[in-house]
Scaffold this motif. Structure first.
Motif, PDB file in Angstrom:
ATOM      1  N   ASP A 260       0.845  -1.205   0.000  1.00  0.00           N
ATOM      2  CA  ASP A 260       0.000   0.000   0.000  1.00  0.00           C
ATOM      3  C   ASP A 260       0.880   1.253   0.000  1.00  0.00           C
ATOM      4  O   ASP A 260       0.595   2.242  -0.675  1.00  0.00           O
ATOM      5  CB  ASP A 260      -0.903   0.044   1.241  1.00  0.00           C
ATOM      6  N   PHE A 261       1.936   1.177   0.800  1.00  0.00           N
ATOM      7  CA  PHE A 261       2.873   2.307   0.834  1.00  0.00           C
ATOM      8  C   PHE A 261       3.452   2.519  -0.565  1.00  0.00           C
ATOM      9  O   PHE A 261       3.492   3.638  -1.088  1.00  0.00           O
ATOM     10  CB  PHE A 261       3.997   2.044   1.851  1.00  0.00           C
ATOM     11  N   ASP A 262       3.877   1.415  -1.196  1.00  0.00           N
ATOM     12  CA  ASP A 262       4.483   1.518  -2.531  1.00  0.00           C
ATOM     13  C   ASP A 262       3.506   2.110  -3.550  1.00  0.00           C
ATOM     14  O   ASP A 262       3.892   2.900  -4.402  1.00  0.00           O
ATOM     15  CB  ASP A 262       4.945   0.120  -2.982  1.00  0.00           C
ATOM     16  N   GLU A 263       2.248   1.733  -3.430  1.00  0.00           N
ATOM     17  CA  GLU A 263       1.227   2.213  -4.376  1.00  0.00           C
ATOM     18  C   GLU A 263       1.030   3.732  -4.244  1.00  0.00           C
ATOM     19  O   GLU A 263       0.668   4.403  -5.203  1.00  0.00           O
ATOM     20  CB  GLU A 263      -0.087   1.504  -4.024  1.00  0.00           C
ATOM     21  N   GLY A 264       1.279   4.262  -3.039  1.00  0.00           N
ATOM     22  CA  GLY A 264       1.001   5.684  -2.816  1.00  0.00           C
ATOM     23  C   GLY A 264       2.232   6.556  -2.721  1.00  0.00           C
ATOM     24  O   GLY A 264       2.123   7.773  -2.557  1.00  0.00           O
ATOM     25  N   VAL A 265       3.428   5.946  -2.850  1.00  0.00           N
ATOM     26  CA  VAL A 265       4.630   6.739  -2.586  1.00  0.00           C
ATOM     27  C   VAL A 265       4.780   7.893  -3.598  1.00  0.00           C
ATOM     28  O   VAL A 265       5.237   8.984  -3.254  1.00  0.00           O
ATOM     29  CB  VAL A 265       5.892   5.835  -2.506  1.00  0.00           C
ATOM     30  N   VAL A 269       5.570  11.965  -2.666  1.00  0.00           N
ATOM     31  CA  VAL A 269       6.692  12.818  -3.099  1.00  0.00           C
ATOM     32  C   VAL A 269       6.204  14.049  -3.854  1.00  0.00           C
ATOM     33  O   VAL A 269       6.840  15.093  -3.812  1.00  0.00           O
ATOM     34  CB  VAL A 269       7.773  12.061  -3.913  1.00  0.00           C
ATOM     35  N   THR A 270       5.075  13.938  -4.537  1.00  0.00           N
ATOM     36  CA  THR A 270       4.477  15.158  -5.102  1.00  0.00           C
ATOM     37  C   THR A 270       3.434  15.595  -4.082  1.00  0.00           C
ATOM     38  O   THR A 270       2.264  15.303  -4.230  1.00  0.00           O
ATOM     39  CB  THR A 270       3.797  14.859  -6.456  1.00  0.00           C
ATOM     40  N   SER A 271       3.870  16.274  -3.031  1.00  0.00           N
ATOM     41  CA  SER A 271       3.089  16.404  -1.794  1.00  0.00           C
ATOM     42  C   SER A 271       1.663  16.923  -2.010  1.00  0.00           C
ATOM     43  O   SER A 271       0.788  16.673  -1.187  1.00  0.00           O
ATOM     44  CB  SER A 271       3.826  17.261  -0.772  1.00  0.00           C
ATOM     45  N   LEU A 272       1.427  17.590  -3.134  1.00  0.00           N
ATOM     46  CA  LEU A 272       0.073  18.052  -3.410  1.00  0.00           C
ATOM     47  C   LEU A 272      -0.910  16.887  -3.430  1.00  0.00           C
ATOM     48  O   LEU A 272      -2.072  17.012  -3.049  1.00  0.00           O
ATOM     49  CB  LEU A 272       0.046  18.700  -4.795  1.00  0.00           C
ATOM     50  N   LEU A 273      -0.410  15.723  -3.881  1.00  0.00           N
ATOM     51  CA  LEU A 273      -1.297  14.584  -4.046  1.00  0.00           C
ATOM     52  C   LEU A 273      -1.404  13.734  -2.783  1.00  0.00           C
ATOM     53  O   LEU A 273      -2.056  12.699  -2.786  1.00  0.00           O
ATOM     54  CB  LEU A 273      -0.814  13.724  -5.226  1.00  0.00           C
ATOM     55  N   ALA A 274      -0.732  14.144  -1.711  1.00  0.00           N
ATOM     56  CA  ALA A 274      -0.769  13.343  -0.485  1.00  0.00           C
ATOM     57  C   ALA A 274      -2.179  13.240   0.063  1.00  0.00           C
ATOM     58  O   ALA A 274      -2.453  12.407   0.927  1.00  0.00           O
ATOM     59  CB  ALA A 274       0.173  13.922   0.556  1.00  0.00           C
ATOM     60  N   ILE A 275      -3.070  14.072  -0.426  1.00  0.00           N
ATOM     61  CA  ILE A 275      -4.447  14.014   0.070  1.00  0.00           C
ATOM     62  C   ILE A 275      -5.296  13.022  -0.747  1.00  0.00           C
ATOM     63  O   ILE A 275      -6.460  12.821  -0.451  1.00  0.00           O
ATOM     64  CB  ILE A 275      -5.110  15.415   0.034  1.00  0.00           C
ATOM     65  N   SER A 276      -4.718  12.401  -1.756  1.00  0.00           N
ATOM     66  CA  SER A 276      -5.470  11.421  -2.553  1.00  0.00           C
ATOM     67  C   SER A 276      -5.706  10.170  -1.710  1.00  0.00           C
ATOM     68  O   SER A 276      -5.029   9.956  -0.693  1.00  0.00           O
ATOM     69  CB  SER A 276      -4.683  11.048  -3.795  1.00  0.00           C
ATOM     70  N   ALA A 277      -6.636   9.307  -2.156  1.00  0.00           N
ATOM     71  CA  ALA A 277      -6.935   8.093  -1.389  1.00  0.00           C
ATOM     72  C   ALA A 277      -5.688   7.227  -1.275  1.00  0.00           C
ATOM     73  O   ALA A 277      -5.353   6.728  -0.193  1.00  0.00           O
ATOM     74  CB  ALA A 277      -8.066   7.335  -2.069  1.00  0.00           C
ATOM     75  N   ALA A 278      -4.956   7.060  -2.407  1.00  0.00           N
ATOM     76  CA  ALA A 278      -3.738   6.226  -2.362  1.00  0.00           C
ATOM     77  C   ALA A 278      -2.707   6.864  -1.440  1.00  0.00           C
ATOM     78  O   ALA A 278      -2.006   6.170  -0.700  1.00  0.00           O
ATOM     79  CB  ALA A 278      -3.169   6.061  -3.766  1.00  0.00           C
ATOM     80  N   GLY A 279      -2.619   8.190  -1.470  1.00  0.00           N
ATOM     81  CA  GLY A 279      -1.679   8.899  -0.601  1.00  0.00           C
ATOM     82  C   GLY A 279      -2.036   8.690   0.872  1.00  0.00           C
ATOM     83  O   GLY A 279      -1.163   8.415   1.697  1.00  0.00           O
ATOM     84  N   ARG A 280      -3.310   8.780   1.185  1.00  0.00           N
ATOM     85  CA  ARG A 280      -3.732   8.602   2.589  1.00  0.00           C
ATOM     86  C   ARG A 280      -3.482   7.171   3.061  1.00  0.00           C
ATOM     87  O   ARG A 280      -3.034   6.937   4.180  1.00  0.00           O
ATOM     88  CB  ARG A 280      -5.216   8.968   2.746  1.00  0.00           C
TER      89      ARG A 280
END
Ligand code: HEM
Length: 576
Positions: A260-265, A269-280
């Protein structure tokens, strides 16, 4: 709100000034001014590109900067959208071996000519280094709270401990343990008989089978999500081998969290997307992984001090030497829990992410080519075979016998297929910070290959960033002919004087190069061959319908790629 005709606009601007106009008509004036700025920026950057592009006779020159529209943003948006396509277009528009981009406040010099890459690998740390980039990555991807930066000495000592991976003792220990584990587990990659229902009491599925969502068919075949099955199966064996069996046993969700971490990494790194479901999901997975690594470390440290570890960590005798030394190094250097745990999670990720995904792609490439499959099976049959003494695994399935040396030394086709898989399916970027001005010189043969009149040299200024565009080079038809085709013989050289066929990576740099080259590469090569060969011998793999196994689309670029969606396959046991 005020609207103007052009004559009115001119006279109003003359009498009141630009500020007045923006305040009075912001909805019109701000977009107009923005468009004007973009046009000016595009024109100025285009002129600058043409000037540097015209330096065809200069021996030493400044690399061309790709024009852009929006000041400060530069080429950031096209990089975020399609990094490899952007670099390939930049390369084709200049014809040079280096091209430059502005992204935010930084200048990036992207290199994609083999002779220039070799010079990059040969540089000293005082000229090119990765430190700042690595510190940034540890913070955004692993949330180390800048511990890697602030605990400089401890980090470097822990990092040095990983050099053990380059030594023969480690390579022999790790490959032998991996081969012995694979011999007894490859028959249970998917189970079936002896129990009719997977969940019959006392006979639960293997964790990798659950991850691969296996379904047993009446004819003895098994359907599974191949990506999840393979990466989790390999992960179990390799994580057990490095950290001991207690780590996964005490954290049964560890591999789910890792993947899961790998799917969202990418999203982190593009911190804007850290709020996406995969990022969360990745953020939540990362905190569980960090906690697990801290507990494991504390238990190991207790054993090393001679104290009693917690009851669930009583049996840590099977931890690899390299990880034991890492624990001792962290303790000896008074390392914070944050630095220890986040760095150990990064190693856990690094050990799995490239090898496991490459085995998945490699198997699909081979299983989808019946002739290649049969040639490889013939090549490896002497070294990977069903136990001649009829030994069985815990589930009663045939065990294998693997001669690691024979497999790795005498089987060029499977090894070359591994390199070709990495060429097709990986897309890493190597990033370095430029600490001192640097001159890179094209070789005569590379200049000719790129259609240039003469080789040129490029000045790369201190303070900028240098990027090795491995993925783009791997798809460049001048470097690798017919790059979109999987050619299993591509990396096979003619026979040497000793009569042996050689397999050579040539201009393929998927393990990186120079001072930062992958420390696990010797083990990784053998590990990949052990896993791939054993599955090829023990299993047939095909599609659920029809004859052709179709490879899934690749996911986002950036090191090893996952498939865009998992691929469901049918597995048939070749030996009972
Ligand atoms: C096909 C498998 C693998 C590939 C393609 C691969 C590739 C890479 C790459 C590209 C780097 C970064 C190099 C750079 O920055 O220039 C790296 C670093 C590293 N890899 Fe691998 N890797 C693989 C498997 C492994 C395995 C199995 C291990 C451990 C046993 C491992 C351990 C490491 C370590 C410790 C580093 C950090 C090196 C450093 O910072 O100096 N790798 N790897």
């Amino acid at each position: 709100m005020v609207f103007f005709r052009s004559s009115q606009l001119a006279s109003s601007l003359e009498s009141h000034g630009l500020t007045w106009y923006i305040a009075e008509a912001p909805m019109v004036s701000i977009p107009v001014i923005f468009v004007l700025i973009c046009l000016i920026t595009r024109t100025v950057t285009e002129i600058r590109r043409r000037i540097s592009q015209n330096q065809v006779d200069a021996v030493i020159r400044t690399p061309s900067r790709i024009p852009y529209w929006v000041p400060f943003i530069g080429s950031a948006v096209s990089f975020a959208r399609d990094i490899e396509g952007t670099i390939a277009r930049g390369r084709d528009s200049t014809g040079d071996g280096v091209v430059s981009y502005r992204i935010g406040p930084s200048k990036y010099y992207v290199v994609y000519m083999p002779s220039l890459v070799q010079q990059v690998f040969a540089q000293k740390l005082s000229t090119l280094s990765k430190e700042k980039i690595f510190e940034w990555f540890m913070n955004v991807a692993f949330a180390d709270g800048h511990a890697t930066r602030d605990e400089h000495h401890a980090f470097h000592e822990g990092h040095k401990a990983l050099n053990m991976m380059l030594k023969d003792d480690f390579i022999t220990e790790a490959t032998t343990k991996t081969a012995r584990a694979v011999e007894t587990q490859v028959g249970s990659l998917v189970t079936s008989a002896p129990w009719p229902s997977p969940d019959r009491e006392g006979n639960d599925l293997n964790p990798w089978e659950k991850a691969g969502d296996v379904k047993f068919n009446n004819d003895g075949t098994v359907d599974a999500n191949f990506y999840s099955l393979i990466v989790n199966y390999m992960g179990q064996i390799v994580i057990d081998m490095f950290w001991g069996k207690a780590l996964i046993r005490n954290n049964p969700g560890l591999q789910k969290d890792l993947w899961d971490f790998d799917e969202g990494v990418h999203h982190l790194v593009t911190s804007l997307l850290a709020i996406s479901a995969a990022g969360r999901r990745a953020v939540a997975a990362r905190s569980r992984l960090t906690k697990a690594m801290e507990e494991w470390h504390n238990a190991m440290a207790a054993v090393q001090r001679g104290d009693d570890p917690p009851s669930q960590y009583q049996d840590l005798d099977d931890v690899s030497e390299v990880m034991q030394v890492r624990v001792k190094t962290w303790v000896d250097n008074n390392t914070s829990a944050k630095l220890q745990a986040t760095n150990d999670v990064s190693v856990l990720w690094g050990v799995n992410v490239n090898s496991n995904k490459n085995v998945f792609w490699m198997l699909l490439q081979i299983y989808s080519r019946p002739e290649l499959l049969s040639d490889i099976r013939e090549e490896i049959m002497e070294y990977v075979k069903v136990s001649p003494t009829g030994e069985r695994d815990l589930n009663g399935f045939s065990k294998l016998q693997i001669d690691v040396d024979g497999l790795c030394k005498n089987c060029p086709l499977i090894k070359a297929s591994f390199y070709e898989t990495m060429r097709m399916n990986m897309s890493g970027l190597g990033i370095r910070q430029v600490n001192q001005d640097l001159i890179l010189k094209e070789s005569a043969s590379d200049a000719a290959m790129f259609g240039k009149k003469q080789p040129q040299s490029y000045r790369i200024p201190a303070g900028s960033a240098l990027v090795l565009a491995n993925g783009t080079m791997q798809q460049d038809p001048r470097i690798f002919e017919n790059p979109d085709q999987f050619l299993s013989q591509r990396f096979i050289d003619d026979k040497g004087k000793d009569g042996n066929v050689r397999v050579n990576m040539k201009s393929l740099h998927t393990f990186g190069g120079g001072l930062y080259k992958c420390k696990g590469r010797y083990f990784a090569e053998k590990e990949v061959l052990i896993f791939a060969a054993s599955i090829l011998v023990m299993w047939d793999v095909g599609p659920l319908q029809g004859d052709a196994l179709i490879l899934p689309k690749m996911g986002l670029a950036g090191a090893s790629r996952s498939p865009a969606t998992d691929v469901r396959v049918r597995l048939t046991r070749r030996y009972q």
